[in-house]
Design an enzyme around this catalytic site. Sequence first.
Site, PDB file in Angstrom:
ATOM      1  NE  ARG A 202      47.503   6.774  43.256  1.00 17.70           N
ATOM      2  CZ  ARG A 202      47.450   7.531  42.332  1.00 17.70           C
ATOM      3  NH1 ARG A 202      47.562   8.944  42.475  1.00 17.70           N
ATOM      4  NH2 ARG A 202      46.804   7.404  41.133  1.00 17.70           N
ATOM      5  CD  GLU A 231      43.183  10.508  48.436  1.00 18.47           C
ATOM      6  OE1 GLU A 231      42.576  10.321  47.441  1.00 18.47           O
ATOM      7  OE2 GLU A 231      44.320  10.974  48.499  1.00 18.47           O
ATOM      8  CG  HIS A 248      44.181  12.589  45.031  1.00 18.03           C
ATOM      9  ND1 HIS A 248      44.137  11.361  45.397  1.00 18.03           N
ATOM     10  CD2 HIS A 248      44.885  12.581  44.149  1.00 18.03           C
ATOM     11  CE1 HIS A 248      44.790  10.673  44.368  1.00 18.03           C
ATOM     12  NE2 HIS A 248      45.412  11.464  43.824  1.00 18.03           N
TER      13      HIS A 248
END
Length: 379
Positions: A202, A231, A248
């Site tokens: 993360r 993000e 990601h």
Amino acid sequence: MKIVADENIPLVNEFFSRLGTVTCLPGRTLSSADVRDADALIVRSVTRVNEALLAGSNVKFVGTCTIGVDHLDQAYLSAQGIRWSSAPGCNANSVVEFVYAALSHLDINWLPVKFGIIGCGNVGGLLYKRLKAQGVDVRCYDPNLSPVQNPDLTTLEEVLACDVISMHTPLVVTGPYPSFHLLGHKELSQLKPDAVLINAGRGAVINNQALLEILNARPDLRVVLDVWEPEPDISLELLDKVLLGSPHIAGYSYDGKLNGTEIVYQALCKHIDTQPKASLAALVPPLENNQLRVDDENRTVFEIAQSLIKQVYDIVADDARLRETARKALAGEIKFGEGFDNLRKHYPKRREFHNYQVHLESVSEADKRWLQILGFRCV
């Protein structure tokens, strides 16, 4: 049954239309109006599932086709009697292969190094087992585990002293072991010269501003980021400083996403007390053209692995697409956040190593076993 689902979930109609009417929508922009009449909501990590989204809706089941659950307000779901399910471990293999691909591209042989792992759950735990099976010296930090569960547990400081550090922690902001900004300026300053830092967990586990400041002062550090803070509107200045950047997608192998779909489908079937009528085995045929060849004469097993990994997963292409998106955003051609999400939405189909058969002529049985630990089927 009315089901609302993220449009980026593969085979979502093939699985869930057997249970009801499926409406597919963009996950990041799902609104309360979109889900008001739904009985079930199927999402990925880009959707914040909370009171703002679900208040006044008919939703009684939420499934996220991901390992992480920090985007779910679990307390709210429990208080409302809404059953929820995730897909633990569904894309762990995909993320582990991302780490191997990154190291392979950077020409970092992981065999002789001291390797640190932060977070040893489904993903970090799988990476740990693979590295140990390959004979790597591994150090792990995970305060949620005991030495009985992982005999190589140590302090965060000792892990930060390793040659390679790979991060696989969920984002936790409360409780005894929060992971938010686990690595700040102080911790990042402890990295040894030429250290490799990979984050595929993360984004907010690393203070991204602190990381940028450290990289401005220490160009020797080699950083790979698949996740960012925040993000999708990441720091383009930070992107410019890392050796590999991706949107990601470490866990975005086709196989990993399919696993997530099937796990959540089975959970919804259990919720409504019906037997599953769909399966990956029935829906997904074996991969065609899956034969790999490599010149294995007079080459080390690491060099053979580099060749095989590149044939299956070109991680440089992920990096190039993200940097091209940044270029277009800086030129005013697109909005970067939208471009970031589009890279995820239209991510090429990446298959995992186990789908491929490798023909080897000159390697030892020991080297074959080493390559099989990576996942390749060797003959």
